[in-house]
Design a protein around this motif. Structure first.
Motif, mmCIF file in Angstrom:
data_model
loop_
_atom_site.group_PDB
_atom_site.id
_atom_site.type_symbol
_atom_site.label_atom_id
_atom_site.label_comp_id
_atom_site.label_asym_id
_atom_site.label_seq_id
_atom_site.Cartn_x
_atom_site.Cartn_y
_atom_site.Cartn_z
ATOM 1 N N PRO A 144 48.975 57.629 46.558
ATOM 2 C CA PRO A 144 47.636 57.027 46.695
ATOM 3 C C PRO A 144 47.279 56.655 48.128
ATOM 4 C CG PRO A 144 48.817 56.057 44.844
ATOM 5 C CD PRO A 144 49.808 56.930 45.570
ATOM 6 N N HIS A 145 48.288 56.394 48.962
ATOM 7 C CA HIS A 145 48.015 55.975 50.332
ATOM 8 C C HIS A 145 47.475 57.098 51.216
ATOM 9 C CE1 HIS A 145 50.939 52.886 48.900
ATOM 10 N NE2 HIS A 145 50.114 52.087 49.562
ATOM 11 N N VAL A 146 47.617 58.352 50.792
ATOM 12 C CA VAL A 146 47.098 59.461 51.603
ATOM 13 C C VAL A 146 45.697 59.874 51.148
ATOM 14 C CG1 VAL A 146 49.450 60.284 51.928
ATOM 15 C CG2 VAL A 146 47.988 61.419 50.249
ATOM 16 N N ILE A 147 45.181 59.240 50.105
ATOM 17 C CA ILE A 147 43.886 59.621 49.533
ATOM 18 C C ILE A 147 42.805 58.675 50.049
ATOM 19 C CG2 ILE A 147 42.574 59.976 47.416
ATOM 20 C CD1 ILE A 147 45.320 60.249 45.968
ATOM 21 N N ARG A 148 41.787 59.225 50.660
ATOM 22 C CA ARG A 148 40.647 58.422 51.125
ATOM 23 C C ARG A 148 39.404 58.895 50.364
ATOM 24 N NH1 ARG A 148 39.416 55.375 55.748
ATOM 25 N NH2 ARG A 148 41.340 56.031 56.774
ATOM 26 N N GLU A 149 38.930 58.050 49.453
ATOM 27 C CA GLU A 149 37.735 58.362 48.668
ATOM 28 C C GLU A 149 36.523 57.697 49.302
ATOM 29 O OE1 GLU A 149 38.415 58.432 44.138
ATOM 30 O OE2 GLU A 149 40.111 57.286 44.926
ATOM 31 N N MET A 150 35.413 58.421 49.315
ATOM 32 C CA MET A 150 34.241 57.924 50.029
ATOM 33 C C MET A 150 32.984 58.062 49.193
ATOM 34 S SD MET A 150 35.074 59.518 53.811
ATOM 35 C CE MET A 150 33.837 58.495 54.637
ATOM 36 N N ASP A 151 32.089 57.123 49.387
ATOM 37 C CA ASP A 151 30.764 57.167 48.783
ATOM 38 C C ASP A 151 29.787 57.724 49.815
ATOM 39 O OD1 ASP A 151 28.729 56.839 46.965
ATOM 40 O OD2 ASP A 151 28.958 54.671 46.765
ATOM 41 N N TRP A 152 28.626 58.163 49.346
ATOM 42 C CA TRP A 152 27.605 58.628 50.276
ATOM 43 C C TRP A 152 27.257 57.533 51.292
ATOM 44 C CZ3 TRP A 152 23.701 60.797 46.127
ATOM 45 C CH2 TRP A 152 24.225 61.957 45.573
ATOM 46 N N GLN A 153 27.081 57.965 52.519
ATOM 47 C CA GLN A 153 26.715 57.112 53.652
ATOM 48 C C GLN A 153 27.873 56.260 54.154
ATOM 49 O OE1 GLN A 153 24.077 58.141 54.793
ATOM 50 N NE2 GLN A 153 22.974 58.936 53.042
ATOM 51 N N GLU A 154 29.079 56.525 53.704
ATOM 52 C CA GLU A 154 30.244 55.841 54.262
ATOM 53 C C GLU A 154 30.830 56.658 55.410
ATOM 54 O OE1 GLU A 154 32.004 53.168 50.577
ATOM 55 O OE2 GLU A 154 33.091 54.977 51.195
ATOM 56 N N THR A 155 31.394 55.957 56.365
ATOM 57 C CA THR A 155 31.991 56.564 57.552
ATOM 58 C C THR A 155 33.404 56.043 57.708
ATOM 59 O OG1 THR A 155 29.854 56.778 58.668
ATOM 60 C CG2 THR A 155 31.823 56.756 60.064
ATOM 61 N N ALA A 156 34.316 56.937 58.130
ATOM 62 C CA ALA A 156 35.708 56.510 58.299
ATOM 63 C C ALA A 156 36.337 57.243 59.481
ATOM 64 C CB ALA A 156 36.514 56.809 57.031
ATOM 65 N N ASP A 167 42.713 56.552 67.314
ATOM 66 C CA ASP A 167 41.786 56.358 68.423
ATOM 67 C C ASP A 167 40.356 56.786 68.083
ATOM 68 O OD1 ASP A 167 42.180 59.048 68.286
ATOM 69 O OD2 ASP A 167 42.878 59.300 70.352
ATOM 70 N N SER A 168 40.099 57.029 66.787
ATOM 71 C CA SER A 168 38.754 57.392 66.312
ATOM 72 C C SER A 168 38.217 58.659 66.959
ATOM 73 C CB SER A 168 37.767 56.225 66.547
ATOM 74 O OG SER A 168 38.177 55.083 65.833
ATOM 75 N N ALA A 169 39.106 59.537 67.373
ATOM 76 C CA ALA A 169 38.657 60.818 67.932
ATOM 77 C C ALA A 169 38.078 61.712 66.832
ATOM 78 C CB ALA A 169 39.823 61.529 68.628
ATOM 79 N N PHE A 170 38.608 61.543 65.610
ATOM 80 C CA PHE A 170 38.100 62.279 64.452
ATOM 81 C C PHE A 170 37.453 61.266 63.509
ATOM 82 C CE2 PHE A 170 40.602 65.569 66.160
ATOM 83 C CZ PHE A 170 40.281 66.761 65.521
ATOM 84 N N VAL A 171 36.176 61.510 63.198
ATOM 85 C CA VAL A 171 35.425 60.625 62.310
ATOM 86 C C VAL A 171 34.764 61.481 61.237
ATOM 87 C CG1 VAL A 171 33.510 58.990 62.128
ATOM 88 C CG2 VAL A 171 35.011 58.939 64.143
ATOM 89 N N VAL A 172 34.813 61.014 59.988
ATOM 90 C CA VAL A 172 34.183 61.741 58.893
ATOM 91 C C VAL A 172 33.096 60.871 58.272
ATOM 92 C CG1 VAL A 172 35.868 60.998 57.142
ATOM 93 C CG2 VAL A 172 34.571 63.120 56.809
ATOM 94 N N HIS A 173 31.974 61.498 57.976
ATOM 95 C CA HIS A 173 30.870 60.843 57.298
ATOM 96 C C HIS A 173 30.686 61.521 55.940
ATOM 97 C CE1 HIS A 173 29.490 59.049 61.177
ATOM 98 N NE2 HIS A 173 29.956 60.187 61.676
ATOM 99 N N CYS A 174 30.661 60.740 54.883
ATOM 100 C CA CYS A 174 30.388 61.250 53.539
ATOM 101 C C CYS A 174 28.878 61.188 53.318
ATOM 102 C CB CYS A 174 31.126 60.438 52.494
ATOM 103 S SG CYS A 174 30.919 61.050 50.801
ATOM 104 N N LEU A 226 31.926 66.114 60.002
ATOM 105 C CA LEU A 226 33.168 65.853 60.722
ATOM 106 C C LEU A 226 32.877 65.869 62.223
ATOM 107 C CD1 LEU A 226 36.247 65.463 60.319
ATOM 108 C CD2 LEU A 226 36.478 67.944 60.528
ATOM 109 N N GLN A 227 33.070 64.732 62.856
ATOM 110 C CA GLN A 227 32.885 64.622 64.309
ATOM 111 C C GLN A 227 34.249 64.657 64.978
ATOM 112 O OE1 GLN A 227 30.484 60.968 64.232
ATOM 113 N NE2 GLN A 227 28.766 62.148 65.048
ATOM 114 N N THR A 228 34.442 65.614 65.871
ATOM 115 C CA THR A 228 35.716 65.794 66.557
ATOM 116 C C THR A 228 35.458 65.887 68.054
ATOM 117 O OG1 THR A 228 35.884 68.214 66.777
ATOM 118 C CG2 THR A 228 36.258 67.289 64.584
ATOM 119 N N PRO A 229 36.514 65.787 68.871
ATOM 120 C CA PRO A 229 36.308 65.970 70.309
ATOM 121 C C PRO A 229 35.811 67.366 70.666
ATOM 122 C CG PRO A 229 38.383 64.861 69.873
ATOM 123 C CD PRO A 229 37.881 65.349 68.559
ATOM 124 N N SER A 230 36.026 68.337 69.785
ATOM 125 C CA SER A 230 35.587 69.708 70.052
ATOM 126 C C SER A 230 34.162 69.942 69.580
ATOM 127 C CB SER A 230 36.521 70.711 69.360
ATOM 128 O OG SER A 230 37.837 70.611 69.836
#
Length: 374
Positions: free
Chosen positions: A202-214, A219-226, A249-253
């Motif tokens: 369960p610790h590797v699973i990140r569930e997200m609702d619409w409009q959530e960001t994680a 270092d927050s180089a990779f950010v995902v928006h649901c 998916l926001q990445t440095p690239s």
């Protein structure tokens, strides 16, 4: 009179036997498990969950004809399949994915909606289906030439992204085989129940609702928006107990939009306004039909959706591997070419299995912009 009564009892018994058989069949592990406990409580707090189901932003009819789902299933199984399946193998390439350079920024599409992104040294696997795209193996058979990849050929995965729990996007056998090589699972609310049922920590699973960001790393180089999508969910008879989504998916690239499945709606323009620098959009194109025009992207809306996203480059997916609708198998390829001409899209045409170098997009993103003269 006795014969009539006996016939009725035989019919009732047969129906009961079929019901029991269907129940036994539907509790096989591949069907997953409906959310429960704390996960269900979190779902009930979601603004997108009402009256026991997740809901789209706007009213969305699943079927828009009076024939119903059973008739649609009948047509799918028994209607003329001429042109729906290619007569010869689909052009594809086998690549040793484990040998891709760590510095390679690119995309490998596996057909339908499965693809591997490698960005800034991270590997992101989206909706992988390498074994079975339906509850039974004789449904949704892959086109000749498209079954080149197996789960064991995937490299270690940093982020496994699942857009919803339909069988052609969440393959039980594939994700179980990948379990020891996945660092983190990113999925919409409720879908994590399937993964936990199938043995994921369960610790590797990140569930997200619409409009959530994680943030996905320290270092927050990779950010995902649901983000929203206009679709539905379910692996069995009970629908919409888990959420469906698109992701950014926001990445440095690059900034990449992962569209998942879904019909046209106002969310495309909203996403384009909120995130004005989408470098690459992977957008649904295929498995559409007028009967379910609200839950899949019809060809007439393909270019419009991409324009509203303001995506610099576009790759279309959800085609070239399965025949889930009645259109010709190669019609989506014509649709993307027409949309590119009509709407001036920068279209990247991916070949199954062939690495697509995204470095030119990265370089153009980083290039200095010319000064504006007053």
């Amino acid at each position: 009179m006795k014969r009539t009564g006996m016939t009725a009892w035989i019919m009732i018994g047969a129906a009961a036997a079929l019901a029991v058989a269907a129940l036994v069949w539907s509790i096989r592990p591949g069907f997953g498990r409906l959310p429960r406990g704390e996960r269900l409580e979190r779902i009930r707090q979601s603004p997108n969950f009402r009256d026991g189901k997740f809901r789209n932003r706007h009213f969305t009819a699943l079927m828009t004809s009076d024939r119903g789902r059973l008739r649609a299933m009948w047509d799918f199984l028994f209607a003329d399949r001429t042109g729906r399946v290619p007569e010869s193998p689909v052009p594809a390439l086998k690549t040793d994915l484990k040998q891709l350079s760590p510095t390679f920024d690119g995309l490998v599409w596996f057909g339908h909606s499965s693809y591997l992104l490698q960005l800034y040294g991270k590997r992101i696997l989206v909706d992988p289906v390498f074994c079975q795209a339906a509850p039974v193996s004789f449904l949704n058979r892959a086109f000749p030439g498209t079954e080149l990849y197996k789960p064991e050929e995937m490299p270690a995965i940093d982020y496994l992204i699942i857009t919803h729990d339909h069988w052609d996007h969440l393959d039980y056998r594939t994700v179980v085989a990948l379990k020891e090589r996945v660092h983190a699972v990113i999925c919409p609310l409720g879908v994590g129940e399937h993964f936990e049922y199938w043995g994921y920590d369960p610790h590797v699973i990140r569930e997200m609702d619409w409009q959530e960001t994680a943030p996905l790393d320290a270092d927050s180089a990779f950010v995902v928006h649901c983000l929203p999508a206009r679709h539905f969910s379910g692996r069995g008879l009970r629908q919409d107990r888990t959420l469906w989504a698109s992701f950014l998916l926001q990445t440095p690239s690059l900034t990449v939009y992962i569209g998942g499945d879904g019909g046209y709606d106002t969310h495309f323009a909203e996403i384009g306004r909120t995130f004005p620098r989408i470098d690459l959009a992977l957008v649904e194109n295929g498995q559409y039909d007028e009967q379910w025009r609200y839950i899949h992207l019809m060809p007439r809306y393909l270019g419009r959706a991409c324009r509203e996203l303001k995506a610099r480059y576009v790759v279309t997916v959800h085609h070239s591997k399965y025949a889930l609708a009645r259109h010709r198998w190669d019609e989506p390829l014509e649709n993307e070419a027409e949309a590119a001409r009509r709407d001036s899209l920068r279209l990247i045409v991916a070949r199954i299995g062939q690495p697509v170098d995204l470095q030119p997009i990265v370089a153009s993103r980083e290039a200095p912009q010319p000064a504006v003269k007053n």
